[in-house]
Design a protein around this motif. Sequence first.
Motif, short mmCIF file in Angstrom:
data_model
loop_
_atom_site.label_atom_id
_atom_site.label_comp_id
_atom_site.label_asym_id
_atom_site.label_seq_id
_atom_site.Cartn_x
_atom_site.Cartn_y
_atom_site.Cartn_z
N THR A 55 1.02 14.14 -6.93
CA THR A 55 1.66 14.93 -5.80
C THR A 55 1.82 13.68 -4.85
O THR A 55 1.16 12.58 -4.86
N LYS A 56 2.67 14.06 -4.18
CA LYS A 56 3.51 12.93 -2.62
C LYS A 56 2.16 13.24 -1.26
O LYS A 56 1.98 12.06 -1.14
N ARG A 57 1.92 14.49 -1.55
CA ARG A 57 0.31 14.49 -0.57
C ARG A 57 -0.63 13.25 -1.06
O ARG A 57 -1.29 12.50 -0.32
N THR A 58 -0.69 12.88 -2.44
CA THR A 58 -2.06 11.77 -3.04
C THR A 58 -1.54 11.16 -2.59
O THR A 58 -2.03 10.20 -1.98
N VAL A 59 -0.30 10.74 -2.77
CA VAL A 59 0.22 9.82 -2.30
C VAL A 59 -0.07 8.96 -0.82
O VAL A 59 -0.52 8.42 -0.42
N TYR A 60 0.61 9.94 0.21
CA TYR A 60 0.14 9.94 1.16
C TYR A 60 -1.82 9.43 1.74
O TYR A 60 -1.62 8.89 2.48
N ASP A 61 -2.25 10.58 1.19
CA ASP A 61 -3.50 10.59 1.15
C ASP A 61 -4.37 9.02 1.22
O ASP A 61 -5.16 8.35 1.57
N ARG A 62 -4.13 8.84 0.02
CA ARG A 62 -4.28 7.24 -1.11
C ARG A 62 -3.26 5.82 -0.66
O ARG A 62 -4.03 4.75 0.05
N MET A 63 -2.22 5.84 0.00
CA MET A 63 -1.77 5.02 0.67
C MET A 63 -1.18 5.54 2.01
O MET A 63 -0.57 3.83 2.52
N GLY A 64 -1.01 5.62 2.69
CA GLY A 64 -0.56 6.09 3.67
C GLY A 64 1.34 6.00 3.18
O GLY A 64 1.53 6.08 2.49
N PRO A 65 2.22 5.72 4.80
CA PRO A 65 3.39 5.64 4.35
C PRO A 65 4.47 4.96 3.86
O PRO A 65 3.32 3.86 3.52
N LYS A 66 5.55 4.83 3.68
CA LYS A 66 6.25 4.59 2.78
C LYS A 66 5.88 2.71 3.04
O LYS A 66 5.84 2.51 2.45
N GLU A 67 6.00 2.16 4.53
CA GLU A 67 6.39 1.11 5.04
C GLU A 67 4.90 0.56 4.68
O GLU A 67 4.57 -0.76 3.41
N ALA A 68 4.13 1.36 4.47
CA ALA A 68 2.49 0.34 4.11
C ALA A 68 1.92 0.47 2.25
O ALA A 68 1.88 -0.24 2.22
N LEU A 69 2.54 1.65 2.13
CA LEU A 69 3.05 1.05 0.58
C LEU A 69 3.58 0.41 -0.02
O LEU A 69 3.24 -0.67 -0.75
N PHE A 70 4.85 -0.14 0.29
CA PHE A 70 6.08 -1.29 0.06
C PHE A 70 5.08 -2.54 0.43
O PHE A 70 4.90 -3.24 -0.31
N GLU A 71 4.13 -2.08 1.64
CA GLU A 71 3.58 -3.82 1.72
C GLU A 71 2.50 -4.12 1.30
O GLU A 71 1.84 -5.15 0.15
N ALA A 72 1.92 -2.93 0.47
CA ALA A 72 0.21 -3.02 -0.48
C ALA A 72 1.00 -3.13 -1.95
O ALA A 72 0.95 -4.35 -2.43
N VAL A 73 2.11 -2.94 -2.18
CA VAL A 73 3.12 -3.14 -3.17
C VAL A 73 3.66 -5.09 -3.27
O VAL A 73 3.45 -5.93 -4.36
N VAL A 74 4.23 -6.00 -1.84
CA VAL A 74 4.16 -7.03 -1.86
C VAL A 74 2.89 -7.51 -1.91
O VAL A 74 2.97 -8.76 -2.46
N GLU A 75 1.72 -7.04 -1.68
CA GLU A 75 0.94 -8.02 -1.81
C GLU A 75 0.57 -7.80 -2.85
O GLU A 75 0.29 -9.13 -3.79
N ARG A 76 0.51 -6.38 -4.25
CA ARG A 76 0.62 -6.71 -5.16
C ARG A 76 0.84 -7.38 -6.20
O ARG A 76 0.10 -8.33 -7.12
N VAL A 77 2.15 -7.95 -5.83
CA VAL A 77 2.68 -8.58 -7.14
C VAL A 77 2.79 -10.05 -6.67
O VAL A 77 2.64 -11.05 -7.37
N CYS A 78 2.69 -10.46 -5.21
CA CYS A 78 2.24 -11.66 -4.60
C CYS A 78 0.73 -12.93 -4.93
O CYS A 78 0.71 -13.60 -5.24
#
Length: 212
Positions: A55-78
Amino acid sequence: MDLPDPHAVETPGSARDRAAAERRDAILEAAKAVFLEEGYELASMDRIAERAGTTKRTVYDRMGPKEALFEAVVERVCANVKRELPGPDDLPADPRVGLAEAAARTFRYMISPNCVGLIRLVGAEAARRPRAVATLREAYAVGETKFRAYLDACVAAGSLRPHDTALSARLFCDVVSHAASHRALLGEDPTDETARRATAAVAELLLDRWGA
Protein backbone atom coordinates in the motif's frame (compact mmCIF):
# COMPACT_ATOMS: atom_id res chain seq x y z
CA MET A 1 33.97 -20.13 11.79
CA ASP A 2 30.77 -21.06 13.58
CA LEU A 3 28.03 -22.43 11.35
CA PRO A 4 24.36 -21.59 11.91
CA ASP A 5 22.48 -24.16 13.95
CA PRO A 6 20.07 -25.92 11.56
CA HIS A 7 17.81 -26.69 14.53
CA ALA A 8 17.66 -23.13 15.78
CA VAL A 9 14.15 -21.74 16.10
CA GLU A 10 13.56 -18.34 14.54
CA THR A 11 12.29 -15.89 17.13
CA PRO A 12 9.30 -13.66 16.42
CA GLY A 13 11.61 -10.63 16.50
CA SER A 14 14.01 -12.04 13.91
CA ALA A 15 11.10 -13.11 11.70
CA ARG A 16 9.69 -9.58 11.84
CA ASP A 17 13.09 -8.09 11.03
CA ARG A 18 13.52 -10.40 8.06
CA ALA A 19 10.01 -9.62 6.80
CA ALA A 20 10.67 -5.88 7.17
CA ALA A 21 13.94 -6.17 5.23
CA GLU A 22 12.23 -8.12 2.46
CA ARG A 23 9.44 -5.56 2.29
CA ARG A 24 11.97 -2.73 2.05
CA ASP A 25 13.84 -4.56 -0.73
CA ALA A 26 10.60 -5.06 -2.63
CA ILE A 27 9.74 -1.36 -2.34
CA LEU A 28 13.20 -0.28 -3.49
CA GLU A 29 13.16 -2.64 -6.47
CA ALA A 30 9.70 -1.45 -7.45
CA ALA A 31 10.69 2.19 -7.05
CA LYS A 32 13.84 1.66 -9.13
CA ALA A 33 11.80 0.15 -11.95
CA VAL A 34 9.19 2.93 -11.89
CA PHE A 35 11.74 5.76 -11.65
CA LEU A 36 13.79 4.33 -14.52
CA GLU A 37 10.69 3.82 -16.67
CA GLU A 38 8.85 7.06 -15.94
CA GLY A 39 11.38 9.51 -14.49
CA TYR A 40 11.10 11.26 -11.15
CA GLU A 41 8.26 13.67 -11.90
CA LEU A 42 5.90 11.15 -13.49
CA ALA A 43 6.60 8.35 -11.02
CA SER A 44 3.80 8.17 -8.46
CA MET A 45 3.83 6.60 -5.03
CA ASP A 46 0.62 4.80 -5.97
CA ARG A 47 2.36 3.19 -8.95
CA ILE A 48 5.36 2.23 -6.82
CA ALA A 49 3.15 0.70 -4.13
CA GLU A 50 1.23 -1.25 -6.77
CA ARG A 51 4.48 -2.52 -8.30
CA ALA A 52 5.74 -3.57 -4.87
CA GLY A 53 2.51 -5.35 -4.02
CA THR A 54 1.83 -3.18 -0.98
CA THR A 55 0.00 0.00 0.00
CA LYS A 56 1.02 3.61 -0.43
CA ARG A 57 0.82 4.04 3.34
CA THR A 58 3.36 1.25 3.80
CA VAL A 59 5.70 2.86 1.27
CA TYR A 60 5.53 6.17 3.14
CA ASP A 61 5.94 4.49 6.53
CA ARG A 62 8.99 2.50 5.39
CA MET A 63 10.72 4.96 3.07
CA GLY A 64 9.36 8.44 3.73
CA PRO A 65 8.38 10.90 0.96
CA LYS A 66 9.13 10.39 -2.72
CA GLU A 67 12.35 12.42 -2.60
CA ALA A 68 13.76 10.20 0.18
CA LEU A 69 12.72 7.09 -1.73
CA PHE A 70 14.42 8.43 -4.87
CA GLU A 71 17.66 9.03 -2.98
CA ALA A 72 17.49 5.53 -1.49
CA VAL A 73 17.09 4.06 -4.96
CA VAL A 74 20.09 6.03 -6.26
CA GLU A 75 22.15 4.84 -3.29
CA ARG A 76 21.11 1.23 -3.96
CA VAL A 77 22.04 1.32 -7.65
CA CYS A 78 25.30 3.14 -6.91
CA ALA A 79 26.19 0.48 -4.36
CA ASN A 80 25.90 -2.05 -7.19
CA VAL A 81 28.09 0.15 -9.40
CA LYS A 82 30.80 0.31 -6.74
CA ARG A 83 30.62 -3.44 -6.20
CA GLU A 84 30.69 -4.40 -9.88
CA LEU A 85 33.48 -2.16 -11.17
CA PRO A 86 36.72 -4.20 -11.07
CA GLY A 87 39.65 -3.66 -8.73
CA PRO A 88 42.88 -5.42 -7.78
CA ASP A 89 41.11 -8.40 -6.21
CA ASP A 90 39.03 -8.99 -9.35
CA LEU A 91 41.65 -8.77 -12.12
CA PRO A 92 44.58 -10.93 -13.27
CA ALA A 93 47.90 -9.82 -11.81
CA ASP A 94 49.44 -9.70 -15.30
CA PRO A 95 48.51 -6.25 -16.71
CA ARG A 96 48.73 -7.61 -20.27
CA VAL A 97 45.59 -9.56 -19.39
CA GLY A 98 44.21 -7.47 -16.55
CA LEU A 99 44.05 -4.14 -18.37
CA ALA A 100 42.11 -5.63 -21.27
CA GLU A 101 39.77 -7.41 -18.88
CA ALA A 102 39.23 -4.23 -16.85
CA ALA A 103 38.31 -2.34 -20.01
CA ALA A 104 35.91 -5.04 -21.21
CA ARG A 105 34.22 -5.53 -17.84
CA THR A 106 33.86 -1.82 -17.14
CA PHE A 107 32.48 -1.16 -20.62
CA ARG A 108 30.01 -4.03 -20.33
CA TYR A 109 28.72 -2.76 -17.00
CA MET A 110 28.56 0.89 -18.06
CA ILE A 111 26.27 0.06 -21.01
CA SER A 112 23.87 -1.95 -18.85
CA PRO A 113 20.31 -0.58 -18.80
CA ASN A 114 20.46 0.11 -15.07
CA CYS A 115 23.67 2.12 -15.34
CA VAL A 116 22.60 4.15 -18.38
CA GLY A 117 19.16 4.66 -16.87
CA LEU A 118 20.63 5.85 -13.59
CA ILE A 119 22.83 8.44 -15.30
CA ARG A 120 19.87 9.70 -17.33
CA LEU A 121 17.63 9.81 -14.25
CA VAL A 122 20.12 11.62 -12.01
CA GLY A 123 21.10 13.99 -14.82
CA ALA A 124 17.48 15.00 -15.32
CA GLU A 125 17.15 15.80 -11.62
CA ALA A 126 20.63 17.23 -11.07
CA ALA A 127 19.56 20.81 -10.32
CA ARG A 128 16.86 19.74 -7.85
CA ARG A 129 18.47 16.66 -6.25
CA PRO A 130 22.13 17.49 -5.53
CA ARG A 131 22.42 14.65 -3.02
CA ALA A 132 21.66 12.13 -5.77
CA VAL A 133 24.34 13.74 -7.94
CA ALA A 134 26.84 13.50 -5.08
CA THR A 135 26.00 9.82 -4.61
CA LEU A 136 26.58 9.07 -8.28
CA ARG A 137 29.79 11.10 -8.32
CA GLU A 138 31.07 9.14 -5.33
CA ALA A 139 30.33 5.85 -7.12
CA TYR A 140 32.42 7.01 -10.09
CA ALA A 141 35.20 7.99 -7.69
CA VAL A 142 35.17 4.56 -6.06
CA GLY A 143 35.48 2.88 -9.46
CA GLU A 144 38.40 5.13 -10.34
CA THR A 145 40.07 4.43 -6.99
CA LYS A 146 39.67 0.67 -7.46
CA PHE A 147 41.31 0.82 -10.88
CA ARG A 148 44.13 2.99 -9.55
CA ALA A 149 44.69 0.41 -6.79
CA TYR A 150 45.09 -2.23 -9.50
CA LEU A 151 47.66 -0.09 -11.31
CA ASP A 152 49.49 0.52 -8.04
CA ALA A 153 49.57 -3.24 -7.39
CA CYS A 154 51.05 -3.82 -10.86
CA VAL A 155 53.70 -1.14 -10.22
CA ALA A 156 54.55 -2.70 -6.86
CA ALA A 157 54.89 -6.11 -8.52
CA GLY A 158 57.17 -4.69 -11.20
CA SER A 159 54.83 -5.54 -14.07
CA LEU A 160 54.21 -1.84 -14.80
CA ARG A 161 56.77 0.94 -14.55
CA PRO A 162 56.26 3.62 -11.89
CA HIS A 163 54.10 6.48 -13.13
CA ASP A 164 51.22 8.76 -12.15
CA THR A 165 48.63 6.04 -11.59
CA ALA A 166 45.99 8.59 -10.55
CA LEU A 167 46.24 10.23 -13.97
CA SER A 168 46.14 6.87 -15.75
CA ALA A 169 43.08 5.81 -13.78
CA ARG A 170 41.30 9.09 -14.60
CA LEU A 171 42.11 8.71 -18.32
CA PHE A 172 40.91 5.11 -18.35
CA CYS A 173 37.64 5.82 -16.52
CA ASP A 174 36.83 8.93 -18.55
CA VAL A 175 37.35 7.16 -21.87
CA VAL A 176 35.36 4.10 -20.88
CA SER A 177 32.45 6.07 -19.42
CA HIS A 178 32.24 8.33 -22.48
CA ALA A 179 32.51 5.46 -24.95
CA ALA A 180 29.80 3.56 -23.14
CA SER A 181 27.00 5.16 -21.12
CA HIS A 182 27.51 8.79 -22.14
CA ARG A 183 27.18 7.96 -25.84
CA ALA A 184 24.12 5.86 -25.08
CA LEU A 185 22.54 8.94 -23.49
CA LEU A 186 22.87 10.68 -26.85
CA GLY A 187 21.05 7.89 -28.63
CA GLU A 188 24.08 6.08 -30.03
CA ASP A 189 24.28 2.30 -30.00
CA PRO A 190 26.46 1.54 -26.94
CA THR A 191 27.38 -1.87 -28.38
CA ASP A 192 28.89 -0.27 -31.48
CA GLU A 193 32.23 -1.89 -32.37
CA THR A 194 33.99 1.47 -32.53
CA ALA A 195 33.03 2.13 -28.91
CA ARG A 196 34.38 -1.26 -27.87
CA ARG A 197 37.62 -0.66 -29.75
CA ALA A 198 38.02 2.79 -28.17
CA THR A 199 37.61 1.22 -24.76
CA ALA A 200 40.18 -1.49 -25.50
CA ALA A 201 42.58 1.06 -27.00
CA VAL A 202 43.00 2.97 -23.74
CA ALA A 203 44.12 -0.25 -22.02
CA GLU A 204 46.59 -0.90 -24.84
CA LEU A 205 47.94 2.65 -24.58
CA LEU A 206 48.55 2.29 -20.87
CA LEU A 207 50.35 -0.99 -21.42
CA ASP A 208 52.44 0.39 -24.30
CA ARG A 209 53.43 3.44 -22.26
CA TRP A 210 54.05 1.86 -18.87
CA GLY A 211 54.55 -1.86 -19.47
CA ALA A 212 57.67 -3.22 -17.78
